[in-house]
Write a protein that holds these residues in place. Structure first.
Motif, PDB file in Angstrom:
ATOM      1  N   TYR A  71       0.813  -1.213   0.000  1.00 45.97           N
ATOM      2  CA  TYR A  71       0.000   0.000   0.000  1.00 45.97           C
ATOM      3  C   TYR A  71       0.851   1.269   0.000  1.00 45.97           C
ATOM      4  O   TYR A  71       0.493   2.274  -0.618  1.00 45.97           O
ATOM      5  N   MET A  72       1.970   1.265   0.708  1.00 45.20           N
ATOM      6  CA  MET A  72       2.758   2.491   0.841  1.00 45.20           C
ATOM      7  C   MET A  72       3.737   2.694  -0.315  1.00 45.20           C
ATOM      8  O   MET A  72       4.352   3.753  -0.423  1.00 45.20           O
ATOM      9  N   SER A  73       3.861   1.715  -1.200  1.00 43.82           N
ATOM     10  CA  SER A  73       4.808   1.834  -2.310  1.00 43.82           C
ATOM     11  C   SER A  73       4.279   2.791  -3.369  1.00 43.82           C
ATOM     12  O   SER A  73       3.154   2.646  -3.858  1.00 43.82           O
ATOM     13  N   VAL A  74       5.070   3.764  -3.719  1.00 41.89           N
ATOM     14  CA  VAL A  74       4.765   4.712  -4.787  1.00 41.89           C
ATOM     15  C   VAL A  74       5.735   4.440  -5.929  1.00 41.89           C
ATOM     16  O   VAL A  74       6.948   4.396  -5.726  1.00 41.89           O
ATOM     17  N   PHE A  75       5.184   4.252  -7.140  1.00 41.40           N
ATOM     18  CA  PHE A  75       6.017   3.833  -8.258  1.00 41.40           C
ATOM     19  C   PHE A  75       6.275   4.976  -9.232  1.00 41.40           C
ATOM     20  O   PHE A  75       5.500   5.935  -9.322  1.00 41.40           O
ATOM     21  N   LYS A  76       7.368   4.850  -9.939  1.00 38.15           N
ATOM     22  CA  LYS A  76       7.694   5.820 -10.970  1.00 38.15           C
ATOM     23  C   LYS A  76       6.625   5.796 -12.059  1.00 38.15           C
ATOM     24  O   LYS A  76       5.977   4.776 -12.290  1.00 38.15           O
ATOM     25  N   LEU A  77       6.465   6.907 -12.741  1.00 34.86           N
ATOM     26  CA  LEU A  77       5.346   7.072 -13.674  1.00 34.86           C
ATOM     27  C   LEU A  77       5.334   6.020 -14.773  1.00 34.86           C
ATOM     28  O   LEU A  77       4.268   5.588 -15.218  1.00 34.86           O
ATOM     29  N   GLU A  78       6.496   5.610 -15.228  1.00 37.89           N
ATOM     30  CA  GLU A  78       6.546   4.682 -16.351  1.00 37.89           C
ATOM     31  C   GLU A  78       6.287   3.238 -15.956  1.00 37.89           C
ATOM     32  O   GLU A  78       6.187   2.359 -16.813  1.00 37.89           O
ATOM     33  N   GLU A  79       6.178   2.953 -14.664  1.00 37.95           N
ATOM     34  CA  GLU A  79       6.019   1.575 -14.209  1.00 37.95           C
ATOM     35  C   GLU A  79       4.578   1.079 -14.374  1.00 37.95           C
ATOM     36  O   GLU A  79       3.620   1.786 -14.046  1.00 37.95           O
ATOM     37  N   ASP A  80       4.444  -0.137 -14.864  1.00 40.76           N
ATOM     38  CA  ASP A  80       3.154  -0.813 -14.933  1.00 40.76           C
ATOM     39  C   ASP A  80       2.955  -1.560 -13.613  1.00 40.76           C
ATOM     40  O   ASP A  80       3.729  -2.447 -13.264  1.00 40.76           O
ATOM     41  N   THR A  81       1.919  -1.196 -12.877  1.00 38.57           N
ATOM     42  CA  THR A  81       1.732  -1.737 -11.523  1.00 38.57           C
ATOM     43  C   THR A  81       0.649  -2.817 -11.450  1.00 38.57           C
ATOM     44  O   THR A  81       0.152  -3.124 -10.367  1.00 38.57           O
ATOM     45  N   LYS A  82       0.308  -3.412 -12.592  1.00 39.36           N
ATOM     46  CA  LYS A  82      -0.701  -4.474 -12.571  1.00 39.36           C
ATOM     47  C   LYS A  82      -0.242  -5.653 -11.704  1.00 39.36           C
ATOM     48  O   LYS A  82      -1.073  -6.370 -11.135  1.00 39.36           O
ATOM     49  N   PHE A  83       1.057  -5.828 -11.616  1.00 43.93           N
ATOM     50  CA  PHE A  83       1.589  -6.959 -10.842  1.00 43.93           C
ATOM     51  C   PHE A  83       1.205  -6.861  -9.365  1.00 43.93           C
ATOM     52  O   PHE A  83       1.139  -7.875  -8.668  1.00 43.93           O
TER      53      PHE A  83
END
Length: 391
Positions: A140-152
């Motif tokens: 929940y607390m992980s914020v990803f870089k804009l280009e990352e696909d977070t479907k995983f």
């Protein structure tokens, strides 16, 4: 509520804690930490009475690390190391309830990307932890870089929710199928070294989910400490020294008094030197170097730094311009103190006429001479200790 004092000092993290009533030190666990290097854990040092101090190389709090924007690879590096730590808990017979799963007290070394946890070696703890809750918090607390696909993340969350009991082996296998390249960057424990943790302590109960916040879980105090005035050996023995004018190297003299425990005004002196390399260890999680090559290496015992011996003649000393590993802030080590020589599958250490000597397993070697060294030998340059590893 955790009441821990976090100190940032000389390239390392120090956490001070006072043992509460009803708690006592687990001597077996403490001796285990002192006897061997267990990667992934801050090293505890009991200073007598009700005080215990934990140390680790420099790093940033896990919460801050995850929230500032990470890649998928960085996420799985953290996640896989969490699973490795739970395996070590079981392997070493530790109590999972003594593992502090507050992301404000878990630290990520930004150079090596190694995650270091705080484990309290106590017999009695009035807390219980939920590993599933912590894993959800990390997601929940992980914020990803804009280009990352977070479907995983949704797939990972659904997998965790489908587990009735926690199994480090099952999650490890899931990572191997989903993102196997992470295990090219960390080394897992050898097969058979870790078993599943006790299921009764690891039930996946969604009602127990919580968000960890520093205000609710404990107070974290940051401060900068001034340098201590005396250097101390790891066992607390004070070292007196006087300057050698010719070389600028301090001569060592050990006090005749018995070894004393550190008092409230003294800290363990450790520093995280320049040139920190990625970490490799023989008994648990470790990060590989960027090329995936394996060299013999040293572990510096004050800050657990990994030093690849990646040259046929590898020189160690305090003359920064002329050595391969620079020992910073220790004027008892000579300028060109010693060489470690690789000759095929054999290894030797040579003393370069040092002021305070070179020792192998406590035995001094003659000046300007060399002796053969072997895996897990203890090497000491003056009062600076290293552990030698072949693989």
């Amino acid at each position: 509520m955790l009441r821990l004092k976090v100190i940032l000092k000389q390239g390392r993290i120090i956490i001070k804690e006072r043992i509460q009533r009803g708690e006592e030190i687990n001597i077996r666990e403490l001796e285990l930490f002192n006897r061997k290097l267990i990667r992934g854990f801050m090293r505890p040092n009991w200073q007598g009475g009700r005080k215990i101090v934990y140390t680790s190389p420099d790093g940033v709090a896990l919460k801050k690390y995850l929230e500032r924007g990470i890649s998928k690879n960085e996420f799985f590096l953290v996640f896989a190391q969490i699973i490795e730590v739970t395996k070590k808990i079981d392997r070493n017979g530790f109590n999972i309830n003594n593992l502090v799963l507050n992301p404000n007290y878990i630290f990520v070394n930004e150079m090596t990307r190694e995650v270091n946890f705080l484990y309290q070696p106590f017999i009695s703890q009035n807390v219980s932890v939920n590993i599933f809750s912590f894993l959800y918090d990390v997601i929940y607390m992980s914020v990803f870089k804009l280009e990352e696909d977070t479907k995983f993340l949704n797939e990972l969350m659904n997998y965790l929710k489908g587990m009735q009991f926690f199994s480090s082996l099952n999650i490890e296998n899931y990572i191997l199928k989903t993102y196997p390249q992470v295990y090219k960057q960390i080394i897992r424990e050898k097969p058979g070294q870790s078993q599943n943790l006790r299921e009764r302590e690891w039930t996946n109960n969604s009602s127990s989910l919580r968000n960890v916040e520093s205000d609710e879980e404990g107070t974290m105090m940051l401060e900068e400490e001034s340098d201590a005035t005396a250097l101390l050996e790891e066992d607390g023995t004070a070292l007196l020294y006087e300057e050698d004018n010719e070389e600028g190297t301090a001569l060592l003299f050990e006090e005749n008094n018995d070894t004393a425990l550190l008092d409230d005004n003294a800290d363990l002196l450790m520093e995280d030197d320049e040139g920190t390399a990625v970490l490799i260890e023989d008994e648990g999680t470790a990060l590989l170097n960027n090329q995936g090559e394996r060299y013999p290496y040293l572990i510096r015992m004050f800050n657990y730094e990994h030093i690849d011996l990646n040259k046929p003649v590898f020189r160690i000393g305090k003359e920064k311009s002329y050595v391969d590993y620079f020992v910073m802030n220790n004027n008892k080590v000579s300028r060109l103190h010693s060489d470690i020589i690789t000759d095929g599958n054999r290894y030797f250490i040579k003393d370069n006429n040092s002021t305070n000597g070179t020792f192998v397993n406590g035995e001094i070697i003659e000046r300007n001479s060399e002796v053969e060294i072997f895996d897990l030998d203890c090497i000491r340059l003056a009062n600076e200790e290293f552990e030698f590893h072949v693989e």
